[in-house]
Design a protein around this motif. Structure first.
Motif, PDB file in Angstrom:
ATOM      1  N   GLY A   1       2.206 -13.842   5.102  1.00  0.00           N
ATOM      2  CA  GLY A   1       0.768 -13.675   5.297  1.00  0.00           C
ATOM      3  C   GLY A   1       0.259 -14.580   6.400  1.00  0.00           C
TER       4      GLY A   1
ATOM      5  N   ALA B   1      -6.890 -18.598   6.238  1.00  0.00           N
ATOM      6  CA  ALA B   1      -6.402 -18.383   4.866  1.00  0.00           C
ATOM      7  C   ALA B   1      -7.329 -19.025   3.845  1.00  0.00           C
ATOM      8  CB  ALA B   1      -4.990 -18.947   4.724  1.00  0.00           C
TER       9      ALA B   1
ATOM     10  N   SER C   1      -3.624 -15.378  -8.284  1.00  0.00           N
ATOM     11  CA  SER C   1      -4.054 -16.007  -7.039  1.00  0.00           C
ATOM     12  C   SER C   1      -4.881 -17.253  -7.343  1.00  0.00           C
ATOM     13  CB  SER C   1      -4.901 -15.033  -6.214  1.00  0.00           C
ATOM     14  OG  SER C   1      -6.061 -14.661  -6.931  1.00  0.00           O
TER      15      SER C   1
ATOM     16  N   GLU D   1       1.805 -15.059  -0.828  1.00  0.00           N
ATOM     17  CA  GLU D   1       1.183 -14.556   0.394  1.00  0.00           C
ATOM     18  C   GLU D   1      -0.142 -15.273   0.615  1.00  0.00           C
ATOM     19  OE1 GLU D   1       1.127 -10.275   0.850  1.00  0.00           O
ATOM     20  OE2 GLU D   1      -0.512 -10.388   2.311  1.00  0.00           O
TER      21      GLU D   1
ATOM     22  N   THR E   1      -3.758 -15.351   2.266  1.00  0.00           N
ATOM     23  CA  THR E   1      -4.661 -14.270   2.640  1.00  0.00           C
ATOM     24  C   THR E   1      -6.105 -14.762   2.707  1.00  0.00           C
ATOM     25  OG1 THR E   1      -5.453 -12.076   1.966  1.00  0.00           O
ATOM     26  CG2 THR E   1      -4.874 -13.587   0.213  1.00  0.00           C
ATOM     27  N   ASP E   2      -6.946 -13.993   3.384  1.00  0.00           N
ATOM     28  CA  ASP E   2      -8.374 -14.323   3.430  1.00  0.00           C
ATOM     29  C   ASP E   2      -9.162 -13.496   2.426  1.00  0.00           C
ATOM     30  OD1 ASP E   2      -8.044 -11.905   4.651  1.00  0.00           O
ATOM     31  OD2 ASP E   2      -9.302 -12.355   6.388  1.00  0.00           O
TER      32      ASP E   2
ATOM     33  N   ARG F   1      -6.849  -6.383  -1.345  1.00  0.00           N
ATOM     34  CA  ARG F   1      -5.655  -5.537  -1.181  1.00  0.00           C
ATOM     35  C   ARG F   1      -4.675  -5.652  -2.332  1.00  0.00           C
ATOM     36  NH1 ARG F   1      -2.270  -7.421   2.190  1.00  0.00           N
ATOM     37  NH2 ARG F   1      -3.292  -9.380   2.704  1.00  0.00           N
TER      38      ARG F   1
END
Ligand SMILES: Nc1nc2c(c(=O)[nH]1)N[C@H]1C(S)=C(S)[C@@H](COP(=O)(O)O)O[C@H]1N2
Ligand SMILES: [Mo]
Length: 261
Positions: free
Chosen positions: A105, A160, A184, A234, A236-237, A241
């Protein structure tokens, strides 16, 4: 301080009871429908909880650590305890020698790390209490590499905001067909001193029941945040998804994303 401690607990109990109550009263489906009124009330409460809890907790306060004499039993396993997914069984069959942790990512340097490579990194051991939303807790000793160390190796890019853990087990829960478990956290928790990628439990290799070969410990959060059977992380911002878009398996089923304790 004692007062804050108490109200923080109450806050938590309130949201935990809401989640449990929903599943019992049949409101769970309404919470699962992302357009429903029930859902939006829950979401408002959730983001309020996040902001208030971040304010109370600060960013680097430590969860309580215990002494070895306070360990009463093996770490009580919960959720998936024996994954039957074909790819997992294949990796387990030869002692996870072919398993790799993929770090991908928003990073400058994607990583693919073997268990031996993770074990050769700096390690941290901590004796902490695991609190499950179901209402039980258990004290155990965890050994692993600080997630911050791995993130620094991968060189996280500036956009991120979250680390998303993908797991190798499918979990059913009874409401839907089994889907891969995932979770997450934000980068505050990801970089917290007690957030470790654990490969050891109570001085032994991490048992399958507790997430072999690798599970994360996030000591200021409830149990469901602590992904077991990790295959990838991963950066991610956005959480949109992933899975149902709420940031985790249980979050997609109505639980709070921020489960601070
Ligand atoms: N991959 C995966 N991670 C998971 C779960 C799961 O079912 N699958 N269950 C969660 C829940 S609800 C809890 S309480 C803890 C249980 O961890 P333990 O089995 O080491 O007690 O793992 C969490 N992480
Ligand atoms: Mo849990």
């Amino acid at each position: 301080m004692a007062k804050i401690e108490l109200s923080r607990r109450r806050f938590l109990t309130g949201s935990a009871v809401t989640a449990a109550g929903l599943s019992l009263t049949g409101c769970f489906d309404a919470a699962g429908d992302r357009t429903s009124a029930v859902r939006s009330v829950l979401e408002t409460a959730n983001s309020l909880t996040y902001r208030v809890q971040r304010m109370l907790l600060g960013t680097d306060s430590l969860a309580k650590e215990f002494s070895a004499t306070e360990i009463r039993q093996g770490a009580r396993p919960n959720g998936t305890i024996d994954p039957q997914d074909a790819d997992y069984l294949k990796l387990a069959a030869n002692g996870f020698a072919d398993w790799r942790l993929q770090v991908t990512g928003l990073v400058e340097t994607p990583l693919s790390l073997s268990l031996a490579e993770l074990q050769a990194m700096p390690s941290r051991t901590q004796i902490t209490r695991h609190d499950c939303v179901e209402g039980w807790s258990c004290i155990a000793k965890w050994t692993g590499v600080p997630l911050a160390f791995v993130l620094d190796r991968a060189r996280v890019r500036s956009g991120a905001r979250f680390a998303v853990f993908s797991c190798m087990d499918s979990y059913g829960g009874g409401f839907t067909a089994p889907v891969k478990y995932y979770e997450s956290i934000d980068l505050v928790d990801a970089r917290h001193a007690q957030t470790i990628l654990a490969y050891g439990c109570n001085d032994e290799a991490l048992p399958v029941a507790n997430g072999a070969p690798l599970r994360v410990r996030i000591e200021r959060q409830l149990g469901y945040k602590m992904a077991k059977y990790i295959a990838g992380i991963e950066l991610t911002d956005s959480l949109d998804r992933f899975g149902g878009g709420r940031g985790g398996y249980w979050e997609d089923n109505g639980y709070d994303w921020f489960a601070g304790i």
